[in-house]
Design a protein around this motif. Structure first.
Motif, PDB file in Angstrom:
ATOM      1  N   ASP A  98      -5.006   5.503   4.859  1.00  0.00           N
ATOM      2  CA  ASP A  98      -3.845   4.644   5.127  1.00  0.00           C
ATOM      3  C   ASP A  98      -4.152   3.180   4.815  1.00  0.00           C
ATOM      4  O   ASP A  98      -3.832   2.279   5.590  1.00  0.00           O
ATOM      5  N   ARG A 107       0.157   0.784   0.509  1.00  0.00           N
ATOM      6  CA  ARG A 107       1.566   1.139   0.545  1.00  0.00           C
ATOM      7  C   ARG A 107       2.059   1.399  -0.880  1.00  0.00           C
ATOM      8  O   ARG A 107       1.413   1.052  -1.863  1.00  0.00           O
ATOM      9  N   HIS A 114      -0.583  16.471   5.203  1.00  0.00           N
ATOM     10  CA  HIS A 114      -0.250  15.192   4.566  1.00  0.00           C
ATOM     11  C   HIS A 114       0.771  15.320   3.436  1.00  0.00           C
ATOM     12  O   HIS A 114       1.035  14.333   2.749  1.00  0.00           O
ATOM     13  N   PRO A 125       2.469  10.681   6.612  1.00  0.00           N
ATOM     14  CA  PRO A 125       1.461   9.676   6.253  1.00  0.00           C
ATOM     15  C   PRO A 125       0.213   9.777   7.124  1.00  0.00           C
ATOM     16  O   PRO A 125       0.177  10.455   8.152  1.00  0.00           O
ATOM     17  N   PRO A 183      -2.960   7.423   9.141  1.00  0.00           N
ATOM     18  CA  PRO A 183      -4.302   7.922   8.859  1.00  0.00           C
ATOM     19  C   PRO A 183      -4.566   9.304   9.427  1.00  0.00           C
ATOM     20  O   PRO A 183      -3.892   9.735  10.364  1.00  0.00           O
ATOM     21  N   GLY A 230       0.406   9.660  11.142  1.00  0.00           N
ATOM     22  CA  GLY A 230       1.496   8.789  10.733  1.00  0.00           C
ATOM     23  C   GLY A 230       2.865   9.359  11.074  1.00  0.00           C
ATOM     24  O   GLY A 230       2.992  10.499  11.535  1.00  0.00           O
ATOM     25  N   ARG A 266       5.169   3.912   3.333  1.00  0.00           N
ATOM     26  CA  ARG A 266       3.976   4.667   3.724  1.00  0.00           C
ATOM     27  C   ARG A 266       3.750   5.797   2.725  1.00  0.00           C
ATOM     28  O   ARG A 266       4.698   6.419   2.225  1.00  0.00           O
TER      29      ARG A 266
END
Length: 396
Positions: free
Chosen positions: A250, A253, A288, A292, A294, A313, A322
């Protein structure tokens, strides 16, 4: 064990005997520590995860020609112990003779690194060297590759054999192209059974090429120093597997992703303007795909003695930039399509062609992120077919 009549001779370990490393560091104990990133690159990032990953010799091997029937290697391995997690097995060394796996072994002892996942503390304990021995090898001249553990930092101390050794000729003289691959912990070899069982090694064997593995666990993050390392390295073929670390760390962006990929490719192309270059997106990873980072350890699983990861996330933040794996796949495909008009040697491969939703149903990721040994084999076979097969980016 050695017999009374057997005499082993020492061969100094030099750069000419080591393949797949960018640099060999002379240690305080007098040994040699292989690094997969050069010193100037390591100096540009103080991240402990990167330091661990690049010093683990995934794809690094001793390579020589000899008539020896007995080989001994002294090393100081670094054993990592995670508090509360299952004990990690000793790293595996693979002995390959004339292209075929001829033996496996491990080295006990060595240094120990104790890691507390709860508070992040790390404690180092120094140990001593151990010895790996192979005997009963076929007589006569043969090409030997001794692959170091892909997941265990390994200091090389001494090499002994019962016959002289000489370095193998360069890859080109052996009729092999050099394939440099960069990727995440999956390319590094996480959860594979042995160093020749990681998917890039399996693919390289099928493709008849010499592997330089820059799979860096947790560290495929479009770092400029990694791009410059690839730019300056010898390579006939290059692949970049990008995506999963960008999500689970993370650190970026969507606005930054496209330009960062362009910049990474620009740097690689400075040193390799016409080399076949394959961009590979992430394998299928349910946690994932649309959530998002982490990523984080699942502490409930850890309390039960299991290692598992979860995404922390919020999918509602994806429209605000994100990153998820699906977002990154869209961006990578778009960047490659844009550049392909002026770069005919640039190619794209969707990682789900190597390991997709149906594969996850059959061979699930044991910890939510990393494939097991069977899945590594499948990924390696599919990559070899897609890249080295007829019509592939790396077809001869």
């Amino acid at each position: 064990m050695a017999t009374e009549t057997e005499t082993l001779r020492d061969t100094p370990i030099s750069a000419e005997l080591v393949r797949g490393a960018a640099e060999l560091e002379r240690t305080a104990r007098g040994g040699l520590l292989p690094h997969r990133l050069p010193g100037w690159a390591r100096a540009q990032c103080a991240d402990g995860q990167l330091a661990m990953a690049e010093s683990q010799p995934s794809g690094v091997r001793l390579a020589f020609r000899t008539a020896a029937t007995a080989i001994e290697l002294d090393t100081v391995p670094v054993k990592r112990v995670y508090a509360g997690a299952p004990q990690r097995p000793d790293g595996v060394y693979d002995l390959v003779v004339d292209g075929r796996l001829a033996g496996q072994g491990s080295v006990a002892g060595g240094d120990t690194v104790l890691v507390d996942l709860a508070d992040g503390s790390v404690e180092h304990k120094a140990g001593t060297a151990g010895t790996l021995r192979f005997e009963g090898l076929p007589s006569g001249a043969k090409d030997v590759e001794l692959w170091l553990p892909h997941n265990e930092t390994t200091e090389l101390v001494a090499l002994r054999t019962d016959a002289p050794v000489e370095p193998l000729p360069p890859a080109g003289a052996l009729g092999r192209r050099v394939w440099l691959h960069h990727g995440s912990s999956i390319s590094h070899g996480s959860d594979a059974a042995s160093p020749t069982g990681i998917w890039p090694a399996l693919a390289a064997a099928r493709g008849g090429v010499e592997l330089v593995n820059l799979g860096l666990g947790g560290s495929a993050l479009l770092d400029p120093f990694t791009a410059r390392t690839i730019r300056d390295a010898e390579a006939d073929l290059i692949s970049l597997k990008l995506g999963i670390n960008l999500v689970n760390a993370d650190l970026m962006r969507r606005r930054a992703l496209g330009p960062a990929v362009h910049g990474f490719l620009d740097t690689v192309r400075e040193g390799h303007p016409d080399v076949p270059l394959l961009v590979v997106s992430a394998l299928y990873c349910p946690i994932h795909e649309d959530t998002p980072g982490p990523a984080a350890f699942d502490m409930t699983a850890l309390a039960e003695g299991r290692v598992n990861f979860r995404a922390t996330g919020d999918p509602a933040e994806v429209p605000a930039g994100r990153l998820t794996l699906n977002v990154i796949r869209e961006e990578l495909a778009a960047v490659v399509a844009q550049r392909a008009d002026t770069d005919p040697h640039l190619h794209y491969l969707d990682g789900r062609e190597l390991y997709g939703e149906a594969d996850f149903a059959e061979l699930p990721l044991p910890d939510g992120l990393h494939p097991d040994a069977a899945a590594h084999r499948r990924i390696g076979e599919r990559f070899a077919e897609a890249a080295f097969g007829a019509g592939g980016a790396f077809a001869g």
